[in-house]
Design an enzyme around this catalytic site. Structure first.
Site, mmCIF file in Angstrom:
data_model
loop_
_atom_site.group_PDB
_atom_site.id
_atom_site.type_symbol
_atom_site.label_atom_id
_atom_site.label_comp_id
_atom_site.label_asym_id
_atom_site.label_seq_id
_atom_site.Cartn_x
_atom_site.Cartn_y
_atom_site.Cartn_z
ATOM 1 N N ARG A 46 25.544 84.671 32.739
ATOM 2 C CA ARG A 46 25.027 83.306 32.902
ATOM 3 C C ARG A 46 26.196 82.362 33.136
ATOM 4 O O ARG A 46 26.173 81.486 33.993
ATOM 5 C CB ARG A 46 24.204 82.863 31.674
ATOM 6 C CG ARG A 46 23.841 81.371 31.742
ATOM 7 C CD ARG A 46 22.728 80.917 30.801
ATOM 8 N NE ARG A 46 22.626 81.634 29.560
ATOM 9 C CZ ARG A 46 23.429 81.496 28.499
ATOM 10 N NH1 ARG A 46 24.424 80.627 28.532
ATOM 11 N NH2 ARG A 46 23.237 82.212 27.416
ATOM 12 N N TYR A 98 12.258 64.895 49.859
ATOM 13 C CA TYR A 98 11.496 66.140 49.701
ATOM 14 C C TYR A 98 10.470 65.981 48.566
ATOM 15 O O TYR A 98 10.793 65.455 47.497
ATOM 16 C CB TYR A 98 12.483 67.277 49.382
ATOM 17 C CG TYR A 98 11.818 68.596 49.126
ATOM 18 C CD1 TYR A 98 11.223 69.304 50.173
ATOM 19 C CD2 TYR A 98 11.761 69.150 47.854
ATOM 20 C CE1 TYR A 98 10.597 70.515 49.941
ATOM 21 C CE2 TYR A 98 11.135 70.364 47.619
ATOM 22 C CZ TYR A 98 10.557 71.034 48.673
ATOM 23 O OH TYR A 98 9.930 72.238 48.435
ATOM 24 N N ASP A 170 21.505 65.506 49.802
ATOM 25 C CA ASP A 170 20.785 66.760 50.029
ATOM 26 C C ASP A 170 21.028 67.135 51.488
ATOM 27 O O ASP A 170 20.505 66.496 52.399
ATOM 28 C CB ASP A 170 19.285 66.556 49.739
ATOM 29 C CG ASP A 170 18.478 67.842 49.860
ATOM 30 O OD1 ASP A 170 18.875 68.716 50.666
ATOM 31 O OD2 ASP A 170 17.447 67.966 49.174
ATOM 32 N N LYS A 195 16.618 77.662 52.852
ATOM 33 C CA LYS A 195 16.347 77.291 54.227
ATOM 34 C C LYS A 195 17.440 77.849 55.159
ATOM 35 O O LYS A 195 17.562 79.044 55.259
ATOM 36 C CB LYS A 195 16.197 75.772 54.322
ATOM 37 C CG LYS A 195 15.378 75.152 53.163
ATOM 38 C CD LYS A 195 13.919 75.535 53.150
ATOM 39 C CE LYS A 195 13.179 75.186 51.873
ATOM 40 N NZ LYS A 195 13.266 73.799 51.461
HETATM 41 C C1 LIG Z 1 12.978 73.067 50.172
HETATM 42 C C2 LIG Z 1 13.757 71.859 49.851
HETATM 43 C C3 LIG Z 1 14.147 71.573 48.533
HETATM 44 C C4 LIG Z 1 13.736 72.456 47.371
HETATM 45 O O1 LIG Z 1 14.360 73.707 47.440
HETATM 46 P P1 LIG Z 1 13.705 75.054 46.833
HETATM 47 O O2 LIG Z 1 14.714 76.089 47.198
HETATM 48 O O3 LIG Z 1 12.381 75.250 47.486
HETATM 49 O O4 LIG Z 1 13.564 74.847 45.361
HETATM 50 C C5 LIG Z 1 14.933 70.461 48.321
HETATM 51 N N1 LIG Z 1 15.293 69.637 49.326
HETATM 52 C C6 LIG Z 1 14.913 69.865 50.600
HETATM 53 C C7 LIG Z 1 15.345 68.921 51.669
HETATM 54 C C8 LIG Z 1 14.136 70.981 50.908
HETATM 55 O O5 LIG Z 1 13.761 71.187 52.177
#
Ligand SMILES: *Cc1c(COP(=O)(O)O)cnc(C)c1O
Length: 377
Positions: A46, A98, A170, A195
């Site tokens: 961890r 998001y 982000d 993504k």
């Molecule tokens: C998908 C997404 C998230 C969340 O991520 P997860 O891996 O699904 O928890 C946060 N910010 C953006 C811009 C996203 O597209």
């Protein structure tokens, strides 16, 4: 090192013990100590794991930061970053953030006393107007999801510094291949590595990169305390994905340009949202801070009925949430990713029932265009 090279040679290359070219998957929870407290840098997975560490070093190099951290999802990463704040603190966020970020801020972290305000961060004066005594950070998404709005990262970072606030970006949509927020003055970058970084619809993960030793110490403390870490298998998959990020982003971009041109000229499409379009309201800012405009496009077909017709007729676009993978995906934000945002708020933002979002994949662009043409007919 140039960007494409860094994706392959950044971080920790291979395995020093065996010469293995790929970092091994250290499927292990604990490590032998020679005497109490005498070990080779790892005590318990961890706290630290060699495979995860290699990924954390890689994303640190690619995002040009001080330290990287890997989490079990993008939401775990964003939540860990918000744990840097205390009850009574206030955070300003981009308004079409998001859906999951909106939900954690307004349904979970608000209960712990972390207050949030959502503003159109593409307008700097809107941000400044909402800075309060207890404001601690500005959380930016650029381009946004699903309207592809652009915020000027240099201007926001400068404003944040002036008020002693942290700038959090982000960077999921752009990826470090096209945009490096820390180099533009931001303090923290977060990713849903699920993504583009993973890129193959086969791993859920989150990454954070910070720009200072203090933030690194604080975030490692939170990561180790709250425990939302990424496992070694998924860390390895993510490193495998990141190696081809450059070549994938170049191809996503090429396909997207062709599709945007097709959509802009189609009579059934009332509006196309893409930062690479000269008609995009923040195209100049996008050009200044992004090296490429990415593979996400949204377009309006005017009504829910028409949108659902397109969604059921397409063959190469898979109807699914998520984005950034080799296969093209299509979604209806109002009913899918953004369903947790109240309807009045969605309408206010422009996320209409006829708004379709596509994530352009790596198929042949001509097949994708033919597919959209028959679905729109
Ligand atoms: C998908 C997404 C998230 C969340 O991520 P997860 O891996 O699904 O928890 C946060 N910010 C953006 C811009 C996203 O597209």
């Amino acid at each position: 090192m140039r960007r494409k090279t860094k994706l392959i040679h950044g971080g920790i290359a291979g395995d020093a013990h065996t010469g293995a070219v790929s970092v091994p998957i250290y499927q292990v929870s604990t490590y032998k100590q020679e005497a109490v407290g005498v070990h080779k840098g790892y005590e318990y997975s961890r706290t630290g794991n060699p495979t995860r560490h290699a990924l954390e070093e890689l994303i640190k190099d690619v995002e040009e930061g001080y330290a990287g951290f890997a989490f079990s999802s993008g939401m775990a990463a964003i939540t860990a970053v918000m744990m840097l704040f205390n009850s009574g603190d206030h955070v300003i966020l981009t308004d079409d953030v998001y859906g999951g970020t909106y939900r954690v801020m307004t349904k979970v972290l608000n209960r712990l006393g972390i207050e949030s305000t959502f503003v159109d961060t593409s307008d700097i004066s809107q941000i400044e107007k909402h800075i309060k005594q207890n404001t601690k950070a500005i959380h930016i998404e650029t381009p946004t999801n699903p309207l592809l709005k652009i915020t000027d990262l240099q201007a926001v970072s400068a404003l944040a510094k002036q008020y002693g606030l942290l700038t959090i970006v982000d960077n999921t949509f752009s990826t470090p291949y096209w945009q490096t927020p820390l180099a533009l003055g931001a303090d923290i970058v977060v990713h849903s590595a699920t993504k583009y970084l993973g890129g193959h619809s086969d791993v859920v993960a989150g990454l954070v990169v910070v720009n200072s030793e203090q933030l690194a110490t604080d975030l490692h403390f939170i990561q180790n305390s709250t425990g939302g870490i990424l496992g070694p298998q998924d860390s390895w998959l993510l490193m495998r994905g990141i190696k081809t990020l450059g070549i994938r982003m170049e191809e996503h971009e090429k396909n997207t340009r062709k599709i945007v041109e097709f959509l802009t000229n189609h009579p059934a499409v009332t509006r196309v949202y893409y930062p690479g379009l000269p008609s995009h309201p923040n195209h100049d800012v996008a050009k200044k801070q992004m090296r490429g405009f990415g593979g996400m496009v949204s377009f309006d077909v005017g009504s829910a009925e028409k949108a659902e017709q397109v969604l059921t007729r397409v063959r190469y676009f898979t109807l699914a949430e998520s984005l950034g993978a080799v296969e093209s995906l299509i979604s209806l934000p109002a009913k899918m990713t953004h369903a947790s945002i109240p309807k009045e708020r969605r309408d206010e933002l422009g996320i209409t029932d006829g708004l379709i979002r596509i994530s352009v994949g790596l198929e042949d662009a001509d097949d994708l265009i033919e597919d959209l043409a028959q679905a729109l007919a």
